[in-house]
Design an enzyme around this catalytic site. Sequence first.
Site, PDB file in Angstrom:
ATOM      1  N   HIS A 106      -3.141   1.613   8.332  1.00  0.00           N
ATOM      2  CA  HIS A 106      -3.978   0.997   7.740  1.00  0.00           C
ATOM      3  C   HIS A 106      -4.360  -0.119   8.393  1.00  0.00           C
ATOM      4  O   HIS A 106      -3.258  -1.095   8.888  1.00  0.00           O
ATOM      5  CB  HIS A 106      -3.817   0.829   6.204  1.00  0.00           C
ATOM      6  CG  HIS A 106      -4.582  -0.313   5.479  1.00  0.00           C
ATOM      7  ND1 HIS A 106      -5.894  -0.124   5.433  1.00  0.00           N
ATOM      8  CD2 HIS A 106      -4.146  -1.510   4.954  1.00  0.00           C
ATOM      9  CE1 HIS A 106      -6.405  -1.216   4.976  1.00  0.00           C
ATOM     10  NE2 HIS A 106      -5.179  -2.294   4.588  1.00  0.00           N
ATOM     11  N   HIS A 140      -7.552  -3.633   9.699  1.00  0.00           N
ATOM     12  CA  HIS A 140      -8.632  -4.425   9.172  1.00  0.00           C
ATOM     13  C   HIS A 140      -9.529  -4.549  10.292  1.00  0.00           C
ATOM     14  O   HIS A 140      -9.826  -5.609  10.931  1.00  0.00           O
ATOM     15  CB  HIS A 140      -8.736  -5.787   8.514  1.00  0.00           C
ATOM     16  CG  HIS A 140      -7.712  -5.435   7.462  1.00  0.00           C
ATOM     17  ND1 HIS A 140      -7.066  -6.869   6.737  1.00  0.00           N
ATOM     18  CD2 HIS A 140      -7.053  -4.543   6.466  1.00  0.00           C
ATOM     19  CE1 HIS A 140      -6.338  -6.403   5.654  1.00  0.00           C
ATOM     20  NE2 HIS A 140      -6.394  -5.158   5.395  1.00  0.00           N
ATOM     21  N   HIS A 192     -12.933  -3.479   2.938  1.00  0.00           N
ATOM     22  CA  HIS A 192     -11.604  -3.577   3.155  1.00  0.00           C
ATOM     23  C   HIS A 192     -10.852  -3.349   4.426  1.00  0.00           C
ATOM     24  O   HIS A 192     -10.414  -4.084   5.195  1.00  0.00           O
ATOM     25  CB  HIS A 192     -10.658  -2.959   1.947  1.00  0.00           C
ATOM     26  CG  HIS A 192      -9.351  -3.132   2.184  1.00  0.00           C
ATOM     27  ND1 HIS A 192      -8.342  -2.836   1.080  1.00  0.00           N
ATOM     28  CD2 HIS A 192      -8.496  -3.849   2.956  1.00  0.00           C
ATOM     29  CE1 HIS A 192      -7.167  -3.239   1.250  1.00  0.00           C
ATOM     30  NE2 HIS A 192      -7.066  -3.870   2.238  1.00  0.00           N
ATOM     31  N   GLU A 225       0.806  -1.158   0.132  1.00  0.00           N
ATOM     32  CA  GLU A 225      -0.034  -0.168   0.031  1.00  0.00           C
ATOM     33  C   GLU A 225       0.704   1.044   0.146  1.00  0.00           C
ATOM     34  O   GLU A 225       0.370   2.354   0.281  1.00  0.00           O
ATOM     35  CB  GLU A 225      -1.077  -0.052   1.166  1.00  0.00           C
ATOM     36  CG  GLU A 225      -2.028  -1.072   1.334  1.00  0.00           C
ATOM     37  CD  GLU A 225      -2.830  -1.220   0.264  1.00  0.00           C
ATOM     38  OE1 GLU A 225      -3.091  -0.259  -0.762  1.00  0.00           O
ATOM     39  OE2 GLU A 225      -4.012  -2.168   0.315  1.00  0.00           O
TER      40      GLU A 225
HETATM   41  P1  13P Z   1       1.019  -5.635   2.875  1.00  0.00           P
HETATM   42  O1  13P Z   1       1.445  -6.924   3.538  1.00  0.00           O
HETATM   43  O2  13P Z   1       1.613  -5.430   1.635  1.00  0.00           O
HETATM   44  O3  13P Z   1       1.562  -4.263   3.898  1.00  0.00           O
HETATM   45  O4  13P Z   1      -0.633  -5.683   2.758  1.00  0.00           O
HETATM   46  C1  13P Z   1      -1.500  -5.787   3.835  1.00  0.00           C
HETATM   47  C2  13P Z   1      -2.619  -5.139   3.291  1.00  0.00           C
HETATM   48  O5  13P Z   1      -3.628  -4.934   4.272  1.00  0.00           O
HETATM   49  C3  13P Z   1      -3.020  -4.806   1.988  1.00  0.00           C
HETATM   50  O6  13P Z   1      -4.344  -3.785   2.041  1.00  0.00           O
HETATM   51 ZN    ZN Z   2      -5.502  -4.063   3.948  1.00  0.00          ZN
END
Ligand code: 13P
Ligand code: ZN
Length: 269
Positions: free
Chosen positions: A142, A144, A214, A119
């Site tokens: 970022h 989840h 996401h 990202e």
């Molecule tokens: P990476 O392992 O490349 O950081 O990706 C994880 C992710 O949450 C992608 O949206």
């Molecule tokens: Zn992600």
Amino acid sequence: MNSILTNRPLLAAEVNKVAEVAGYLWQKGWAERNGGNITVNITEYVDEAIQAMPAISEAKPIGATLPHLKGCYFYCKGTNKRMRDLARWPMANGSVIRILDDCASYVIIADQPVQPTSELPSHLSVHNQLIAKGSPYKASVHTHPIELIAMTHCPKYLEKDVATNLLWSMIPETKAFCPRGLGIIPYKLPSSVELAGATMRELEDYDVVMWEKHGVFAVDVDAMAAFDQIDVLNKSALIYIAAKNMGFEPDGMSQLQMQEMSVAFNLPK
Ligand code: 13P
Ligand code: ZN
């Protein structure tokens, strides 16, 4: 092994905050496998010795030209690396990168050639924009978060500020500590330049934005503060779910009560 963090307590403190947050993300169940990523602009901690450090990777394209990043350095989570591993070994599961003078590519300089997160286009585009605005924000996170992502599977919560108002109304602290609310970005391919562009645009109005189905992307002064904003929002989602599980639709605070909060805490919205 010698580390870029050795004898640099301020830089080490920033990276340790990332490691601490990474542990929280795992404990919360928001960081399955390699899920999520964190980057921090560490340029203010860069001394002459760091500037002289040779590249330990090939130059790689960012995917965008970002003029405000000239001469900048970032700590980045590694792609495919686990948050639970980063929590214990931040320099084996992340790396420090230097933006090259073309403002469109970077090299890794320390400690190991760990390839930055997929990202990176979103993270670096956002950092470029933060610098352009003179923002004090240095970190982007970022992750989840289960309950917030679940909400985005319902079209009602994708409408502007519907989720924000619901979440603010669950407990006063959410509006106080996430005062710009939750921006919504319609689904886009993970790691794409389109996602980066949409993220930049939405962060003009919010500090935390949701990538539909996401995860969230948050910015703040450091990784801990960005985490806090996501945490208060997800706490509100949990209160909402708890009420629903008890068999009723929660009343939520009234618009008047939320307005009173905005005045008392001098909030922007
Ligand atoms: P990476 O392992 O490349 O950081 O990706 C994880 C992710 O949450 C992608 O949206
Ligand atoms: Zn992600």
